[in-house]
Motif scaffolding. Structure first.
Motif, PDB file in Angstrom:
ATOM      1  N   SER A 121      28.725  41.685  89.450  1.00 25.22           N
ATOM      2  CA  SER A 121      28.357  41.495  88.190  1.00 25.22           C
ATOM      3  C   SER A 121      28.225  40.420  86.843  1.00 25.22           C
ATOM      4  CB  SER A 121      29.649  41.787  87.428  1.00 25.22           C
ATOM      5  OG  SER A 121      30.406  42.864  88.364  1.00 25.22           O
ATOM      6  N   ASP A 122      27.422  40.653  85.379  1.00 22.16           N
ATOM      7  CA  ASP A 122      27.675  39.891  84.986  1.00 22.16           C
ATOM      8  C   ASP A 122      28.417  39.269  84.130  1.00 22.16           C
ATOM      9  OD1 ASP A 122      24.332  39.873  85.941  1.00 22.16           O
ATOM     10  OD2 ASP A 122      23.350  41.377  84.358  1.00 22.16           O
ATOM     11  N   VAL A 123      28.529  38.027  83.439  1.00 24.01           N
ATOM     12  CA  VAL A 123      29.710  37.760  82.349  1.00 24.01           C
ATOM     13  C   VAL A 123      28.859  36.988  81.261  1.00 24.01           C
ATOM     14  CG1 VAL A 123      31.687  36.172  82.173  1.00 24.01           C
ATOM     15  CG2 VAL A 123      31.132  37.366  84.542  1.00 24.01           C
ATOM     16  N   ALA A 124      29.232  37.646  80.622  1.00 23.77           N
ATOM     17  CA  ALA A 124      29.137  37.353  79.140  1.00 23.77           C
ATOM     18  C   ALA A 124      29.697  36.800  78.131  1.00 23.77           C
ATOM     19  CB  ALA A 124      27.654  38.483  78.033  1.00 23.77           C
ATOM     20  N   VAL A 125      29.790  35.491  77.854  1.00 21.74           N
ATOM     21  CA  VAL A 125      30.462  34.455  77.157  1.00 21.74           C
ATOM     22  C   VAL A 125      29.962  34.424  75.809  1.00 21.74           C
ATOM     23  CG1 VAL A 125      31.895  32.445  77.432  1.00 21.74           C
ATOM     24  CG2 VAL A 125      31.598  33.468  80.029  1.00 21.74           C
ATOM     25  N   TYR A 126      31.322  35.565  74.754  1.00 24.67           N
ATOM     26  CA  TYR A 126      30.587  35.265  73.201  1.00 24.67           C
ATOM     27  C   TYR A 126      31.803  34.200  73.229  1.00 24.67           C
ATOM     28  CZ  TYR A 126      28.652  39.325  74.144  1.00 24.67           C
ATOM     29  OH  TYR A 126      28.001  40.617  74.564  1.00 24.67           O
ATOM     30  N   ALA A 127      31.464  32.737  72.420  1.00 20.36           N
ATOM     31  CA  ALA A 127      31.154  32.041  71.379  1.00 20.36           C
ATOM     32  C   ALA A 127      31.063  31.730  69.874  1.00 20.36           C
ATOM     33  CB  ALA A 127      31.438  30.320  72.354  1.00 20.36           C
ATOM     34  N   THR A 128      32.459  30.909  69.166  1.00 24.08           N
ATOM     35  CA  THR A 128      31.096  30.918  68.273  1.00 24.08           C
ATOM     36  C   THR A 128      31.682  29.766  67.634  1.00 24.08           C
ATOM     37  OG1 THR A 128      33.646  30.941  67.318  1.00 24.08           O
ATOM     38  CG2 THR A 128      31.914  32.481  66.772  1.00 24.08           C
ATOM     39  N   LEU A 129      30.918  28.301  66.815  1.00 26.03           N
ATOM     40  CA  LEU A 129      30.872  27.596  66.415  1.00 26.03           C
ATOM     41  C   LEU A 129      31.215  27.455  65.264  1.00 26.03           C
ATOM     42  CD1 LEU A 129      30.815  24.029  66.829  1.00 26.03           C
ATOM     43  CD2 LEU A 129      27.720  24.603  66.230  1.00 26.03           C
TER      44      LEU A 129
END
Length: 184
Positions: A121-129
């Motif tokens: 599986s791919d894992v996408a981590v969404y982050a905001t600055l």
């Protein structure tokens, strides 16, 4: 470079941001799932490189090393790394990179995985600055915002690709950061 990112980003968003394994047929379905996570540590006082980074931690030894090098390095009374059951969990540590002043906040806002029939599986981590607003009084010191989270590992879960999609809320720019493959 900016034109390339502006071209690639919509393509990634339209394709669900995930790699389709070569061994899947064109009729195979890939389901995107949200992954639950809990914050272990979040602050602006880490020691990191200038550029954003993402670490995948899969053992207590790796977590102890990451904690010593990045998380507790600039904290006056650092706590030891928490003890984690790595049979049922993994850790993602995201760093926004070094900033020239205070006033920044950084947060992992979501983690998604594709549930491919290939077993990986791919894992996408969404982050905001969040940058300080213009004219805001801020600390005149180098800061390095970071967020370390624990994620429950699903049975049989194996990683294909891990990356962070980092959005700067003020400039509305987006950057894709691959997981740091170096040993801690």
């Amino acid at each position: 470079m900016r034109k390339l990112i502006l071209f690639i980003l919509p393509v990634l968003l339209l394709t669900g941001c995930f790699h389709v394994p070569d061994n899947l047929s064109s009729s195979a379905t890939i389901e995107v799932k949200e992954m639950d996570f809990t914050t272990l540590e979040q602050s602006t006082g880490s020691y990191t490189e200038a550029a954003p980074q993402l670490f995948l931690v899969q053992s207590q030894v790796q977590l102890d090393q990451l904690w010593d090098m990045y998380v507790s390095g600039n904290i006056l009374n650092p706590s030891p790394a928490p003890q984690i059951d790595f049979n049922g969990n993994f850790i993602l540590a995201a760093f926004a990179g070094q900033k020239s002043t205070g006033g920044y906040s950084f947060e992992i806002t979501g983690i998604n995985t594709n549930d491919a029939q290939s077993g990986t599986s791919d894992v996408a981590v969404y982050a905001t600055l969040q940058s300080p607003a213009p004219g805001t009084t801020v600390t005149q010191a180098l800061t390095s915002p970071f967020h370390v989270v624990q994620v429950k590992r699903q049975a049989g879960f194996q990683f294909e690709d891990v990356y962070m999609i980092l959005t700067d809320e003020q400039s509305k720019s987006t950057q894709i950061v691959s997981v740091n493959q170096t040993e801690l």
